[in-house]
Design an enzyme around this catalytic site. Structure first.
Site, PDB file in Angstrom:
ATOM      1  N   GLU A 391      50.031  17.189  37.107  1.00 52.45           N
ATOM      2  CA  GLU A 391      51.016  17.831  37.972  1.00 52.45           C
ATOM      3  C   GLU A 391      50.667  17.503  39.426  1.00 52.45           C
ATOM      4  O   GLU A 391      49.509  17.609  39.825  1.00 52.45           O
ATOM      5  CB  GLU A 391      50.896  19.322  37.650  1.00 52.45           C
ATOM      6  CG  GLU A 391      51.416  20.288  38.608  1.00 52.45           C
ATOM      7  CD  GLU A 391      50.869  21.705  38.265  1.00 52.45           C
ATOM      8  OE1 GLU A 391      50.605  22.019  37.080  1.00 52.45           O
ATOM      9  OE2 GLU A 391      50.683  22.482  39.204  1.00 52.45           O
ATOM     10  N   HIS A 476      45.371  27.535  32.254  1.00 52.24           N
ATOM     11  CA  HIS A 476      46.089  27.450  30.979  1.00 52.24           C
ATOM     12  C   HIS A 476      45.210  27.857  29.797  1.00 52.24           C
ATOM     13  O   HIS A 476      44.970  27.044  28.896  1.00 52.24           O
ATOM     14  CB  HIS A 476      46.601  26.022  30.747  1.00 52.24           C
ATOM     15  CG  HIS A 476      47.531  25.517  31.795  1.00 52.24           C
ATOM     16  ND1 HIS A 476      47.840  24.175  31.951  1.00 52.24           N
ATOM     17  CD2 HIS A 476      48.251  26.169  32.743  1.00 52.24           C
ATOM     18  CE1 HIS A 476      48.695  24.030  32.951  1.00 52.24           C
ATOM     19  NE2 HIS A 476      48.948  25.219  33.461  1.00 52.24           N
ATOM     20  N   ASN A 514      52.076  21.936  30.832  1.00 51.92           N
ATOM     21  CA  ASN A 514      51.987  23.352  31.216  1.00 51.92           C
ATOM     22  C   ASN A 514      52.581  24.187  30.070  1.00 51.92           C
ATOM     23  O   ASN A 514      53.634  23.858  29.544  1.00 51.92           O
ATOM     24  CB  ASN A 514      52.765  23.565  32.508  1.00 51.92           C
ATOM     25  CG  ASN A 514      52.430  22.499  33.533  1.00 51.92           C
ATOM     26  OD1 ASN A 514      52.696  21.324  33.304  1.00 51.92           O
ATOM     27  ND2 ASN A 514      51.836  22.880  34.619  1.00 51.92           N
TER      28      ASN A 514
HETATM   29  C1  LIG Z   1      48.037  30.384  39.004  1.00 49.88           C
HETATM   30  C2  LIG Z   1      48.680  29.987  37.698  1.00 49.88           C
HETATM   31  C3  LIG Z   1      49.654  28.995  37.686  1.00 49.88           C
HETATM   32  C4  LIG Z   1      50.246  28.616  36.481  1.00 49.88           C
HETATM   33  N1  LIG Z   1      51.291  27.724  36.490  1.00 49.88           N
HETATM   34  C5  LIG Z   1      51.948  27.458  35.320  1.00 49.88           C
HETATM   35  C6  LIG Z   1      53.122  26.654  35.321  1.00 49.88           C
HETATM   36  O1  LIG Z   1      53.605  26.238  36.380  1.00 49.88           O
HETATM   37  N2  LIG Z   1      53.727  26.387  34.128  1.00 49.88           N
HETATM   38  C7  LIG Z   1      53.223  26.873  32.939  1.00 49.88           C
HETATM   39  O2  LIG Z   1      53.793  26.578  31.879  1.00 49.88           O
HETATM   40  N3  LIG Z   1      52.128  27.660  32.924  1.00 49.88           N
HETATM   41  C8  LIG Z   1      51.506  27.989  34.077  1.00 49.88           C
HETATM   42  N4  LIG Z   1      50.448  28.848  34.079  1.00 49.88           N
HETATM   43  C9  LIG Z   1      50.015  29.402  32.783  1.00 49.88           C
HETATM   44  C10 LIG Z   1      50.973  30.459  32.242  1.00 49.88           C
HETATM   45  O3  LIG Z   1      51.272  31.432  33.216  1.00 49.88           O
HETATM   46  C11 LIG Z   1      50.323  31.107  31.006  1.00 49.88           C
HETATM   47  O4  LIG Z   1      50.133  30.074  30.051  1.00 49.88           O
HETATM   48  C12 LIG Z   1      51.180  32.196  30.402  1.00 49.88           C
HETATM   49  O5  LIG Z   1      51.426  33.232  31.325  1.00 49.88           O
HETATM   50  C13 LIG Z   1      50.517  32.775  29.164  1.00 49.88           C
HETATM   51  O6  LIG Z   1      51.450  33.612  28.513  1.00 49.88           O
HETATM   52  P1  LIG Z   1      50.964  34.696  27.470  1.00 49.88           P
HETATM   53  O7  LIG Z   1      52.163  35.300  26.847  1.00 49.88           O
HETATM   54  O8  LIG Z   1      49.959  34.074  26.557  1.00 49.88           O
HETATM   55  O9  LIG Z   1      50.153  35.802  28.304  1.00 49.88           O
HETATM   56  P2  LIG Z   1      50.184  36.289  29.814  1.00 49.88           P
HETATM   57  O10 LIG Z   1      51.353  35.753  30.546  1.00 49.88           O
HETATM   58  O11 LIG Z   1      48.820  36.039  30.365  1.00 49.88           O
HETATM   59  O12 LIG Z   1      50.416  37.852  29.673  1.00 49.88           O
HETATM   60  C14 LIG Z   1      49.455  38.731  29.158  1.00 49.88           C
HETATM   61  C15 LIG Z   1      49.693  40.106  29.758  1.00 49.88           C
HETATM   62  O13 LIG Z   1      48.954  41.069  29.011  1.00 49.88           O
HETATM   63  C16 LIG Z   1      48.328  41.975  29.900  1.00 49.88           C
HETATM   64  N5  LIG Z   1      47.136  42.479  29.201  1.00 49.88           N
HETATM   65  C17 LIG Z   1      46.018  41.803  28.883  1.00 49.88           C
HETATM   66  N6  LIG Z   1      45.175  42.577  28.200  1.00 49.88           N
HETATM   67  C18 LIG Z   1      45.777  43.790  28.078  1.00 49.88           C
HETATM   68  C19 LIG Z   1      45.390  45.033  27.490  1.00 49.88           C
HETATM   69  N7  LIG Z   1      44.212  45.171  26.860  1.00 49.88           N
HETATM   70  N8  LIG Z   1      46.241  46.074  27.572  1.00 49.88           N
HETATM   71  C20 LIG Z   1      47.440  45.956  28.223  1.00 49.88           C
HETATM   72  N9  LIG Z   1      47.845  44.803  28.798  1.00 49.88           N
HETATM   73  C21 LIG Z   1      47.027  43.742  28.722  1.00 49.88           C
HETATM   74  C22 LIG Z   1      48.037  41.153  31.134  1.00 49.88           C
HETATM   75  O14 LIG Z   1      47.860  41.989  32.267  1.00 49.88           O
HETATM   76  C23 LIG Z   1      49.254  40.255  31.204  1.00 49.88           C
HETATM   77  O15 LIG Z   1      50.290  40.848  31.953  1.00 49.88           O
HETATM   78  C24 LIG Z   1      49.823  29.226  35.262  1.00 49.88           C
HETATM   79  C25 LIG Z   1      48.845  30.215  35.289  1.00 49.88           C
HETATM   80  C26 LIG Z   1      48.281  30.611  36.487  1.00 49.88           C
HETATM   81  C27 LIG Z   1      47.231  31.691  36.474  1.00 49.88           C
END
Ligand SMILES: Cc1cc2nc3c(=O)[nH]c(=O)nc-3n(C[C@H](O)[C@H](O)[C@H](O)COP(=O)(O)OP(=O)(O)OC[C@H]3O[C@@H](n4cnc5c(N)ncnc54)[C@H](O)[C@@H]3O)c2cc1C
Length: 538
Positions: A391, A476, A514
């Site tokens: 990227e 990621h 991503n």
């Molecule tokens: C700075 C940054 C930039 C990124 N840029 C991109 C991008 O441009 N494109 C892309 O595809 N991906 C990107 N990513 C990655 C992407 O955001 C993640 O892959 C994605 O959010 C993961 O989704 P998920 O459903 O696995 O969990 P998450 O989105 O991580 O959600 C998990 C949620 O559960 C909550 N949680 C955790 N444990 C508990 C608990 N015990 N009790 C209650 N709540 C809890 C957390 O607070 C969070 O809100 C980026 C990540 C970051 C940090």
């Protein structure tokens, strides 16, 4: 209905705004229903990121009363300064999750400690979770990672998806679930005429030309940022967000984060309630097959103000790769779910993430004005000898830096495992510095070519020391409860009826691009199957 804002979205958005304005930690279509004590709910969803948001919407649409538990806060109402989020250049307590100082990925500039700032501990929106040799950045709040990420919405190449998840029907994914996820997320490409002409993407055009000089292909990557809005930012007719150095600590405008899409629609069904500042700690199963989750309610100092025991018939884990894996590992190791299999805690990877910068010649500026939303990537994934998808990232310092920055995604075959540390009551990632070496080698092989073709060098001043490559942090996190190993082929946890994993922990460490579109699409696939086959509602 998909793809456009429906009545449900508007109802849900209104509910979110009302809750934010009133400072509520219970969010629902009717405040009365949301405020009810919930010691039992038919369906409980832990987390509110991609996997969780899909689960909440599809359960709500199916008429199933659903409670979503999120440890972070709601990010909808401006504070006294008039903004919801702080910018990267002036971070305040809203930036990070209970830290005394910000921990930005680029820690120095010209080796100067000018980026990180002291802050008051607070439930800020970005967390950096430190494990030995690997820090993991994650979003905290209603919307999870969608609040802090760059909005890059890429569907992986089909051949690699099949290589990573051979047990998943690729026809169904590419015919139904990827298109559904992209429509719901509001994914769109940047208009090319604007990209080619605006000063805000000069950095990307410079990096494209330099890749091209090395014989490398670049591609446009779709985004969930609203480019009509960004054009108006550039024209000075809308408040700047992507063009005002906002991204990793949240965007005040322009980005279609999950609170604007899936979660708004979920609330709009009238069947979904969200509890914020509520952290799930323990899971156990009763003799009648229901699950009970112990949930700590915290305040903005992090103190636990109450502990709830919430039972449910169906439990959906969407706490992300780290969060879901920790909950299940703790449950197995402390004996509350002793039947969880040995695959829980295995198969973790950081998607081969490596960050690096290159130094350009003075006659080749990248621009003082840089949009924070990446829209291009070097795509050399089809190079079997050294697959890399890099990227082209901004370095929005507000001044000319002559730097090109990249987040390279490499095919690092190394995988980490988590162990439960009883003293800390936490899952600890086992990852050695050597396990990042293949990722660095792959990124170096590609960018050595770019440097050779352009007679340029790396930047050694960005990561707090003299390294050119940073592979000790990732954006990621993937794996920990891998699809088809810790669960069946649809995220059903092995041996545990009506316990599901819906998030990034299902993907075995790498997806080549991503990841959030893939996480969303897999969750859509899981929910379609589960709602058709399993008896989850009651
Ligand atoms: C700075 C940054 C930039 C990124 N840029 C991109 C991008 O441009 N494109 C892309 O595809 N991906 C990107 N990513 C990655 C992407 O955001 C993640 O892959 C994605 O959010 C993961 O989704 P998920 O459903 O696995 O969990 P998450 O989105 O991580 O959600 C998990 C949620 O559960 C909550 N949680 C955790 N444990 C508990 C608990 N015990 N009790 C209650 N709540 C809890 C957390 O607070 C969070 O809100 C980026 C990540 C970051 C940090």
């Amino acid at each position: 209905m998909e793809g456009k804002l429906t009545r449900r979205h508007f109802l849900g958005l209104a509910a979110l705004q009302t809750a934010a304005a009133l400072g509520l930690t219970r969010i629902g279509l009717t405040p009365a229903a949301a405020a009810q004590s919930a010691d039992h709910t038919p369906a409980l969803v832990i987390g509110s990121g991609y996997g969780a948001a899909v689960a909440a919407l599809r359960l709500g649409e199916a008429g199933i009363r659903t409670l979503v538990i999120e440890m972070g806060r709601l990010w909808e109402a401006p504070d006294s300064g008039g903004t919801v989020f702080c910018s990267m250049t002036a971070p305040d307590q809203r930036s990070m999750w209970f830290k005394r100082r910000t921990e930005a990925p680029l820690s120095t500039f010209l080796w100067l400690d000018v980026i990180n700032k002291d802050i008051t501990p607070y439930p800020g929106v970005l967390d950096r979770v430190r494990h030995p040799n690997m820090s993991v950045y994650v979003g905290r709040g209603v919307g999870g990672g969608s609040l802090v990420n760059g909005g890059i919405a890429v569907t992986p190449p089909r051949a690699y998806f099949q290589e990573v998840l051979p047990g998943v029907d690729a026809d169904a994914m590419y015919g139904t679930y990827f298109p559904r996820a992209n429509r719901m997320l509001g994914t769109a490409p940047i208009p090319s005429d604007w990209f080619e002409s605006t000063e805000w993407y000069q950095y990307a055009r410079v990096a494209r030309a330099q890749a091209s000089a090395a014989g490398l292909k670049t591609v446009f990557v779709p985004s969930v940022y609203d480019f009509d809005y960004m054009r108006r930012e550039a024209a000075g007719t809308a408040t700047k967000s992507a063009l005002a150095q906002e991204v990793i600590y949240g965007n005040n405008h322009g980005k279609r984060s999950l609170d604007k899409t899936y979660l708004a629609a979920a609330l709009g069904t009238g069947n979904v309630t969200i509890h914020t500042l509520s952290r799930a700690r323990a899971i156990r199963r009763a003799a009648d097959g229901t699950y009970t989750v112990t949930v700590d309610r915290i305040d903005t100092t992090g103190a636990v103000t109450a502990t709830d025991e919430i039972s449910c018939r169906a439990l959906f884990l969407g706490a992300g790769s780290l969060g879901t894996t920790e909950l299940l590992l703790r449950a197995r190791e402390t004996g509350t779910l002793p039947g969880l299999n040995a695959e829980v805690g295995r198969g973790w990877g950081g998607n081969g993430n490596v960050m690096l910068g290159r130094a350009n010649h003075v006659w080749n500026p990248t621009g003082a004005h840089q949009s924070t939303i990446p829209v291009t990537a070097i795509d050399d994934w089809s190079n079997a000898a050294n697959p890399v998808f890099a990227e082209i990232a901004p370095l929005p310092a507000g001044t000319e830096t002559w730097a090109s920055l990249y987040l390279a995604i490499t095919k690092n075959p190394e995988r980490g495992t988590f162990t439960y540390d009883a003293a800390k009551d936490a899952a600890v990632l086992n990852w050695t510095a050597g396990q990042s070496a293949p990722a660095i080698a792959a990124a170096k092989a590609l960018f050595d070519r770019v440097n050779a073709a352009n007679v340029t060098i790396y930047r050694y001043d960005l990561f707090g020391d003299t390294r050119a490559f940073a592979a000790d942090f990732c954006y990621h996190p993937l794996g920990g409860c891998v699809l088809g190993r810790a669960t069946d082929a649809y995220g059903r946890v092995a041996g545990h009826p009506r316990l599901y994993v819906t998030d990034g922990s299902l993907i075995p460490g790498s997806i080549g691009v991503n990841p959030f579109v893939t996480i969303t699409a897999l969750a859509e696939r899981t929910m379609a199957r589960v709602l058709a086959e399993d008896d989850v509602g009651r």
